[in-house]
Design a protein around this motif. Structure first.
Motif, mmCIF file in Angstrom:
data_model
loop_
_atom_site.group_PDB
_atom_site.id
_atom_site.type_symbol
_atom_site.label_atom_id
_atom_site.label_comp_id
_atom_site.label_asym_id
_atom_site.label_seq_id
_atom_site.Cartn_x
_atom_site.Cartn_y
_atom_site.Cartn_z
ATOM 1 N N THR B 2 31.575 50.506 34.246
ATOM 2 C CA THR B 2 30.472 50.636 35.186
ATOM 3 C C THR B 2 30.737 49.823 36.446
ATOM 4 O OG1 THR B 2 29.395 48.913 33.925
ATOM 5 C CG2 THR B 2 28.658 51.158 33.533
ATOM 6 N N GLU B 3 29.944 50.102 37.445
ATOM 7 C CA GLU B 3 30.097 49.416 38.729
ATOM 8 C C GLU B 3 29.800 47.920 38.596
ATOM 9 O OE1 GLU B 3 28.210 49.833 43.103
ATOM 10 O OE2 GLU B 3 28.042 51.577 41.778
ATOM 11 N N TYR B 4 28.760 47.619 37.864
ATOM 12 C CA TYR B 4 28.411 46.212 37.647
ATOM 13 C C TYR B 4 28.690 45.881 36.200
ATOM 14 C CZ TYR B 4 25.424 48.100 41.282
ATOM 15 O OH TYR B 4 24.954 48.776 42.359
ATOM 16 N N ASP B 5 29.011 44.621 35.976
ATOM 17 C CA ASP B 5 29.336 44.223 34.616
ATOM 18 C C ASP B 5 28.108 43.614 33.946
ATOM 19 O OD1 ASP B 5 31.026 44.227 32.568
ATOM 20 O OD2 ASP B 5 32.151 42.444 33.156
ATOM 21 N N ASN B 6 27.003 44.334 33.966
ATOM 22 C CA ASN B 6 25.777 43.804 33.390
ATOM 23 C C ASN B 6 25.677 44.150 31.922
ATOM 24 O OD1 ASN B 6 25.095 42.847 35.850
ATOM 25 N ND2 ASN B 6 23.601 44.436 36.308
ATOM 26 N N LYS B 7 25.052 43.254 31.191
ATOM 27 C CA LYS B 7 24.826 43.492 29.770
ATOM 28 C C LYS B 7 23.316 43.502 29.529
ATOM 29 C CE LYS B 7 28.290 40.164 29.173
ATOM 30 N NZ LYS B 7 28.466 40.071 30.530
ATOM 31 N N ILE B 8 22.947 44.128 28.434
ATOM 32 C CA ILE B 8 21.528 44.178 28.069
ATOM 33 C C ILE B 8 21.334 43.284 26.845
ATOM 34 C CG2 ILE B 8 19.589 45.674 27.448
ATOM 35 C CD1 ILE B 8 20.610 46.704 30.014
ATOM 36 N N TYR B 9 20.415 42.355 26.956
ATOM 37 C CA TYR B 9 20.091 41.475 25.835
ATOM 38 C C TYR B 9 18.674 41.778 25.369
ATOM 39 C CZ TYR B 9 24.071 38.787 27.541
ATOM 40 O OH TYR B 9 25.317 38.411 27.945
ATOM 41 N N ALA B 10 18.456 41.619 24.090
ATOM 42 C CA ALA B 10 17.105 41.798 23.557
ATOM 43 C C ALA B 10 16.533 40.425 23.253
ATOM 44 C CB ALA B 10 17.141 42.648 22.295
ATOM 45 N N ILE B 11 15.344 40.174 23.778
ATOM 46 C CA ILE B 11 14.679 38.900 23.518
ATOM 47 C C ILE B 11 13.473 39.160 22.634
ATOM 48 C CG2 ILE B 11 13.344 37.027 24.576
ATOM 49 C CD1 ILE B 11 15.189 37.115 26.936
ATOM 50 N N LYS B 12 13.402 38.404 21.551
ATOM 51 C CA LYS B 12 12.270 38.565 20.639
ATOM 52 C C LYS B 12 11.086 37.787 21.197
ATOM 53 C CE LYS B 12 10.927 38.664 15.882
ATOM 54 N NZ LYS B 12 9.948 39.685 16.294
ATOM 55 N N THR B 13 9.927 38.424 21.166
ATOM 56 C CA THR B 13 8.743 37.784 21.730
ATOM 57 C C THR B 13 7.633 37.726 20.692
ATOM 58 O OG1 THR B 13 7.638 39.788 22.471
ATOM 59 C CG2 THR B 13 9.297 38.889 23.939
ATOM 60 N N THR B 14 6.613 36.964 21.012
ATOM 61 C CA THR B 14 5.394 36.979 20.202
ATOM 62 C C THR B 14 4.791 38.382 20.321
ATOM 63 O OG1 THR B 14 5.108 34.733 20.988
ATOM 64 C CG2 THR B 14 3.270 35.695 19.799
ATOM 65 N N ALA B 15 4.173 38.864 19.251
ATOM 66 C CA ALA B 15 3.593 40.205 19.278
ATOM 67 C C ALA B 15 2.573 40.333 20.406
ATOM 68 C CB ALA B 15 2.936 40.500 17.934
ATOM 69 N N PRO B 55 24.030 39.758 34.207
ATOM 70 C CA PRO B 55 25.486 39.646 34.173
ATOM 71 C C PRO B 55 25.945 38.391 33.439
ATOM 72 C CG PRO B 55 24.645 39.081 36.356
ATOM 73 C CD PRO B 55 23.458 39.375 35.501
ATOM 74 N N ASP B 56 25.010 37.561 32.980
ATOM 75 C CA ASP B 56 25.363 36.282 32.373
ATOM 76 C C ASP B 56 25.662 36.401 30.889
ATOM 77 O OD1 ASP B 56 25.209 34.952 34.723
ATOM 78 O OD2 ASP B 56 23.122 34.323 34.459
ATOM 79 N N SER B 57 26.097 35.277 30.315
ATOM 80 C CA SER B 57 26.476 35.249 28.911
ATOM 81 C C SER B 57 25.256 35.014 28.019
ATOM 82 C CB SER B 57 27.489 34.138 28.679
ATOM 83 O OG SER B 57 26.842 32.905 28.900
ATOM 84 N N LEU B 58 25.490 35.171 26.729
ATOM 85 C CA LEU B 58 24.415 34.998 25.748
ATOM 86 C C LEU B 58 23.849 33.579 25.787
ATOM 87 C CD1 LEU B 58 23.081 36.539 23.264
ATOM 88 C CD2 LEU B 58 24.645 35.233 21.873
ATOM 89 N N ALA B 59 24.713 32.591 26.027
ATOM 90 C CA ALA B 59 24.262 31.195 26.065
ATOM 91 C C ALA B 59 23.245 30.984 27.185
ATOM 92 C CB ALA B 59 25.462 30.285 26.260
ATOM 93 N N ARG B 60 23.479 31.651 28.307
ATOM 94 C CA ARG B 60 22.525 31.568 29.421
ATOM 95 C C ARG B 60 21.175 32.145 29.033
ATOM 96 N NH1 ARG B 60 24.055 27.880 32.557
ATOM 97 N NH2 ARG B 60 25.657 28.242 34.129
ATOM 98 N N ALA B 78 25.228 41.681 22.752
ATOM 99 C CA ALA B 78 24.725 42.388 23.925
ATOM 100 C C ALA B 78 25.028 43.863 23.774
ATOM 101 C CB ALA B 78 25.384 41.845 25.174
ATOM 102 N N THR B 79 24.372 44.680 24.575
ATOM 103 C CA THR B 79 24.621 46.107 24.525
ATOM 104 C C THR B 79 24.773 46.636 25.956
ATOM 105 O OG1 THR B 79 23.813 48.202 23.704
ATOM 106 C CG2 THR B 79 22.158 46.634 24.358
ATOM 107 N N ALA B 80 25.079 47.891 26.062
ATOM 108 C CA ALA B 80 25.260 48.492 27.381
ATOM 109 C C ALA B 80 24.024 49.303 27.736
ATOM 110 C CB ALA B 80 26.489 49.386 27.377
#
Lengths: 68, 157
Positions: B2-15, B55-60, B78-80
Motif C-alpha cells: 500500500t501507499e502508506y504503511d499503516n496498520k490497524i490495531y484493535a483496542i478493547k474498551t469498556t462496553a 503507522p506506529d508499533s504495538l508498543a506505542r 496488527a491487521t491490514a
C-alpha cells in the motif's frame, strides 16, 4: 442513586455524514440532519489515512458510517 | 504494497464506551507527537472494540491505551485495512430478508408478535409485514432493524 443527565443525541449531516454539533452542517450549510445513524469514524489525518482515502474523505473530523 | 504503511490495531474498551474512547483518542494525541493515529473506526457490529489506524508499533498503542479512560487493552497483533474495510460499508439491514420470511417484531407496539414479510423497501430500509396470529390481514410497515428473522422462506434457502 445520582440522577445521570441524558447524553445529548448527536446529529449527523445527511449530505456529508459529518457529525454536527449545532443546528446546521458547517461544511454543507444544510440543516438536513439525522439523529438516526450508526457506526462512527474519526479521521485525524486524512492525508496519511488509508481509511480516509477509501471513504473519499479529505477533511479531518467525526463521521457516521451509516445515516438513515 | 500500500501507499502508506499503516496498520490497524484493535483496542478493547469498556462496553458501550466505544464512541467515548474514539473521542478520547483525539484528545490524547493532541499536544504530543510520539503517538501517531490517523483514524479511528467504531463499527456498529463490533461491540467492545475500536479499530485504530496508525503507522506506529504495538508498543506505542499500549502507551496510548494508558492515556485513555475506558480503553482497556490492545489486541496483540496488527491487521491490514483489507481485513476491516467491510465495516466501512455497512450492509443494509433488510439484506437477508425476503418475501415470505417469518420474522419476530422486536420493537414498537407489536413487540413480540410474529409476522410474515409481504414487501421489502430496500431504499428506505423498511419492510411491510402481516401479523401471523391476526384474524384479518393488516399490513404493518416497520423499520428493517426492528425485526428478527425467525425462519427464512424456502426460496431463500
Amino acid at each position: 442513586m445520582a440522577v445521570r443527565k441524558a447524553k445529548k443525541q448527536l446529529r449527523v449531516c445527511r449530505e456529508c455524514h459529518r457529525v454536527v454539533d449545532g443546528e446546521a452542517c458547517v461544511i454543507c450549510g444544510t440543516s438536513n440532519l439525522s439523529e438516526d445513524w450508526a457506526g462512527y469514524l474519526v479521521i485525524i489525518d486524512p492525508e496519511h489515512s488509508e481509511i480516509a482515502k477509501k471513504m473519499k474523505i479529505t477533511m479531518a473530523g467525526r463521521y457516521a458510517l451509516k445515516v438513515r | 504494497m500500500t501507499e502508506y504503511d499503516n496498520k490497524i490495531y484493535a483496542i478493547k474498551t469498556t462496553a458501550k464506551q466505544e464512541r467515548t474512547v474514539a473521542d478520547n483518542v483525539i484528545k490524547a494525541i493532541e499536544g504530543q507527537k510520539d503517538i501517531r493515529v490517523v483514524a479511528v473506526i467504531v463499527p456498529e457490529e463490533l461491540k467492545g472494540y475500536v479499530l485504530v489506524e496508525s503507522p506506529d508499533s504495538l508498543a506505542r498503542m499500549e502507551q496510548l491505551v494508558e492515556l485513555i479512560p475506558h480503553a482497556r487493552a490492545v489486541v496483540r497483533g496488527a491487521t491490514a485495512l483489507s481485513e476491516v474495510e467491510h465495516f466501512l460499508v455497512p450492509k443494509p439491514v433488510v439484506s437477508g430478508i425476503t418475501e415470505g420470511t417469518i420474522v419476530e417484531i422486536i420493537a414498537g407496539p407489536f413487540k413480540g408478535e410474529k409476522a410474515v414479510v409481504k414487501r421489502i423497501d430496500t431504499g428506505k430500509e423498511e419492510i411491510t409485514v402481516e401479523l401471523y396470529e391476526s384474524m384479518v390481514p393488516i399490513p404493518i410497515t416497520v423499520r428493517g432493524d426492528s425485526v428478527r428473522v425467525v425462519e427464512r422462506s424456502e426460496e431463500a434457502a
